[in-house]
Design a protein around this motif. Structure first.
Motif, PDB file in Angstrom:
ATOM      1  N   LYS A 160       0.840  -1.108   0.067  1.00 16.17           N
ATOM      2  CA  LYS A 160      -0.090  -0.015  -0.136  1.00 16.17           C
ATOM      3  C   LYS A 160       0.888   1.245   0.013  1.00 16.17           C
ATOM      4  O   LYS A 160       0.296   2.297  -0.492  1.00 16.17           O
ATOM      5  N   ASP A 161       2.094   1.096   0.435  1.00 16.44           N
ATOM      6  CA  ASP A 161       2.954   2.467   0.646  1.00 16.44           C
ATOM      7  C   ASP A 161       4.024   2.317  -0.444  1.00 16.44           C
ATOM      8  O   ASP A 161       4.923   3.265  -0.521  1.00 16.44           O
ATOM      9  N   ASP A 162       3.764   1.704  -1.623  1.00 10.58           N
ATOM     10  CA  ASP A 162       4.663   1.906  -2.827  1.00 10.58           C
ATOM     11  C   ASP A 162       4.414   3.254  -3.434  1.00 10.58           C
ATOM     12  O   ASP A 162       3.297   3.852  -3.349  1.00 10.58           O
ATOM     13  N   LEU A 163       5.432   3.689  -4.013  1.00 12.28           N
ATOM     14  CA  LEU A 163       5.340   5.339  -4.550  1.00 12.28           C
ATOM     15  C   LEU A 163       5.038   4.991  -5.885  1.00 12.28           C
ATOM     16  O   LEU A 163       5.525   5.046  -7.006  1.00 12.28           O
ATOM     17  N   THR A 164       3.636   5.069  -6.226  1.00 11.81           N
ATOM     18  CA  THR A 164       2.926   5.016  -7.124  1.00 11.81           C
ATOM     19  C   THR A 164       1.540   5.263  -6.940  1.00 11.81           C
ATOM     20  O   THR A 164       1.095   5.454  -5.559  1.00 11.81           O
ATOM     21  N   ASP A 165       0.538   5.187  -7.803  1.00  6.44           N
ATOM     22  CA  ASP A 165      -0.647   5.751  -7.457  1.00  6.44           C
ATOM     23  C   ASP A 165      -1.545   4.545  -6.955  1.00  6.44           C
ATOM     24  O   ASP A 165      -2.415   3.905  -7.817  1.00  6.44           O
ATOM     25  N   MET A 166      -1.382   4.099  -5.851  1.00  7.25           N
ATOM     26  CA  MET A 166      -2.242   2.799  -5.331  1.00  7.25           C
ATOM     27  C   MET A 166      -3.378   3.258  -4.719  1.00  7.25           C
ATOM     28  O   MET A 166      -3.787   4.185  -4.105  1.00  7.25           O
ATOM     29  N   LYS A 167      -4.394   2.544  -5.486  1.00 12.09           N
ATOM     30  CA  LYS A 167      -5.929   2.650  -5.253  1.00 12.09           C
ATOM     31  C   LYS A 167      -6.547   1.464  -4.305  1.00 12.09           C
ATOM     32  O   LYS A 167      -5.738   0.365  -4.060  1.00 12.09           O
ATOM     33  N   ASP A 168      -7.517   1.810  -3.682  1.00 15.49           N
ATOM     34  CA  ASP A 168      -7.973   0.682  -2.620  1.00 15.49           C
ATOM     35  C   ASP A 168      -8.089  -0.668  -3.160  1.00 15.49           C
ATOM     36  O   ASP A 168      -8.243  -1.587  -2.500  1.00 15.49           O
ATOM     37  N   GLU A 169      -8.783  -0.737  -4.611  1.00 14.72           N
ATOM     38  CA  GLU A 169      -8.595  -2.003  -5.191  1.00 14.72           C
ATOM     39  C   GLU A 169      -7.535  -2.829  -5.408  1.00 14.72           C
ATOM     40  O   GLU A 169      -7.667  -4.118  -5.625  1.00 14.72           O
ATOM     41  N   LEU A 170      -6.305  -2.221  -5.265  1.00 10.75           N
ATOM     42  CA  LEU A 170      -5.111  -2.972  -5.785  1.00 10.75           C
ATOM     43  C   LEU A 170      -4.444  -3.699  -4.603  1.00 10.75           C
ATOM     44  O   LEU A 170      -4.365  -3.332  -3.601  1.00 10.75           O
ATOM     45  N   HIS A 171      -3.783  -4.902  -5.308  1.00 12.90           N
ATOM     46  CA  HIS A 171      -2.865  -5.633  -4.384  1.00 12.90           C
ATOM     47  C   HIS A 171      -1.519  -4.948  -4.732  1.00 12.90           C
ATOM     48  O   HIS A 171      -0.701  -4.866  -3.811  1.00 12.90           O
ATOM     49  N   GLU A 172      -1.205  -4.711  -6.000  1.00  5.27           N
ATOM     50  CA  GLU A 172       0.095  -4.442  -6.433  1.00  5.27           C
ATOM     51  C   GLU A 172      -0.057  -3.455  -7.757  1.00  5.27           C
ATOM     52  O   GLU A 172      -1.127  -3.918  -8.462  1.00  5.27           O
TER      53      GLU A 172
END
Length: 475
Positions: A160-172
């Motif tokens: 969840k803290d990856d430096l990209t546009d992580m949305k709630d639906e995403l695992h990666e």
């Protein structure tokens, strides 16, 4: 969870390994072949058509251990990874990879792929496949750059803290071209098998338009595009150069990727994905034109396919001093090239399997000879075993990935080589009744991922293909 976190801690012998006594179909190591499938009440999904296939194939296979493996492995996706539901009559199927509670777009297509030919015989199975087509389209519309998705937004991803546009639906959120290509591949196969066009509604069309737009962005003719990826890590194969965009390239028409098969690209033009893109863009063009009557997008897809194909021929086919003309693994358009191999699909070995070339194509054959030689840094050879490894784990030790061995068996007409591959895959189960992600040469008991549904289903698919193509070889 990370695939590495879940890892269990623990050519014909340069075309010269014969079927020694340790590798003969008539011998068995494990005498008590009791089914390893979950009890019927605990199976997540069942299909009468697939159960009939299992019964039929078990009778055909002369090797009891091979029959036991098929019984365990072929239905593993259905038994353990399918979460099916309907919302207002709309089928939805979320399919996890196994011991990682998330759905990869690539993996999920591969997991159900060998079931698609039986969709016309089982309405329940057909609806499950439609459910996956629907869920994949929904995923694309959430984020076309993501590779893996949660079943429920409330789940917390370790990334969840990856430096990209992580949305709630995403695992990666790793940008792998083939994530989108496998969405097309499944839809096209389903359509050609069943003739059913009902799943290809306005929602699906919007997802396909977004796939085209994303691939166009990543040709990067005008700019670098909207996607970047960075992760706080000490692992080099997780780091994307150039502040998350990847190394510089000439804009030659090939599609850029930051990742291939979960790992960071060295050069952004990953050749197997681009070869697959040529195939799937043509499939998508046919669907746009025939099903959706959208000639504009059909023509755009064909134009892109031609651009990629021309660039591959000019920049990705290289002259090797020993093997002659062959495919590079990655290139940058400036003349830099990486010669390597990955074990999952698509890779260089699997190109005929994904219809990117003919088995007898001279460039592919030269590439294949290189793959099965010590010139390939991922070629692994033990005393009784050999295969191809992966960039996914650090070395040493070198590991063999059965996914690649299966692809090897499916891309040759040499029956002795096929049987060599089948026997190695069989032995790699190490008495567990399942195929694994990877194992140490000559020590299959030292394996990673005890529950990896994709390789189990791919093994079952291999058995079905071989029984159809060479009826007497296994039976």
């Amino acid at each position: 969870m990370n695939r590495r976190v879940f890892a269990k801690q623990t050519a014909l012998g340069s075309m010269g390994l014969a079927l020694t006594p340790q590798f003969t179909l008539s011998q068995t190591t494990y005498k008590d072949f009791v089914s390893k499938r979950p009890p019927k009440k605990e199976r997540l999904f069942t299909s009468k058509a697939i159960e009939e296939v299992i019964k039929k194939v078990k009778k055909q296979l002369k090797d009891p251990e091979l029959a036991w493996l098929f019984e365990n492995c072929f239905p593993n996706t259905l038994d353990t990874t399918v979460f099916y539901k309907e919302e207002i009559g709309r089928p939805l199927s979320h399919i996890i990879t196994g011991d990682i509670n998330a759905m990869w777009l690539r993996d999920s297509t591969c997991q159900v792929w060998p079931y698609v030919p039986f969709a016309n015989k089982d309405e329940k199975l057909r609806k499950m496949i439609v459910g996956l087509i629907n869920w994949q389209a929904d995923c694309v519309l959430v984020d076309p750059y993501a590779n893996a998705f949660k079943k429920d937004k409330s789940e917390v991803s370790q990334w969840k803290d990856d430096l990209t546009d992580m949305k709630d639906e995403l695992h990666e959120r790793k940008w792998e071209i083939n994530s989108l290509l496998f969405v097309i591949r499944l839809a096209y196969k389903y359509w050609k098998t069943t003739g059913d066009t009902a799943p290809f509604d306005a929602n699906w069309e919007n997802a396909m338009k977004l796939i085209y737009q994303t691939l166009l962005e990543q040709q990067r003719f005008d700019n670098l595009g909207p996607y970047t990826f960075m992760r706080e890590t000490t692992q080099a194969n997780e780091v994307i150069a150039n502040n998350g965009y990847g190394r510089p390239t000439r804009k030659i028409g090939m599609i850029h990727a930051t990742h291939r098969q979960d790992d960071a690209c060295v050069f952004p033009f990953y050749v197997p994905d681009n070869l697959m893109a040529v195939v799937e863009l043509k499939h998508l063009a046919e669907m746009f034109k025939t099903i959706l009557n959208n000639t504009t997008y059909a023509e755009r897809c064909l134009k892109m396919a031609d651009q990629i194909d021309s660039a591959i021929k000019e920049y990705a086919i290289i002259e090797h001093k020993v093997f002659g003309k062959m495919y590079a693994f990655e290139v940058d358009g400036f003349g830099s090239q990486l010669l390597l191999e990955e074990s999952t699909i698509p890779n260089l070995m699997s190109l005929p399997y994904i219809d990117a070339c003919d088995i007898n194509d001279p460039v592919y054959q030269n590439t294949r000879k290189w793959l099965l030689s010590e010139w390939n840094p991922k070629f692994v050879k033990g005393k009784f075993t050999e295969g191809i490894g992966s960039t996914h784990y650090f070395e040493p030790p070198k590991r063999i990935w059965p996914l690649s061995t299966i692809s090897r068996a499916l891309t040759t007409d040499d029956k002795e080589e096929i049987m060599f591959c089948v026997e190695q895959i069989k032995r790699s189960n190490a008495g567990t009744g399942f195929i694994h992600e990877s194992y140490l040469p000559d020590h299959p008991e030292d394996f990673t991922r005890p529950w990896f549904s994709w390789v189990n289903t791919y093994f079952g698919e291999m058995i079905l293909i071989l029984l159809e193509k060479y009826p007497k070889l296994l039976s």
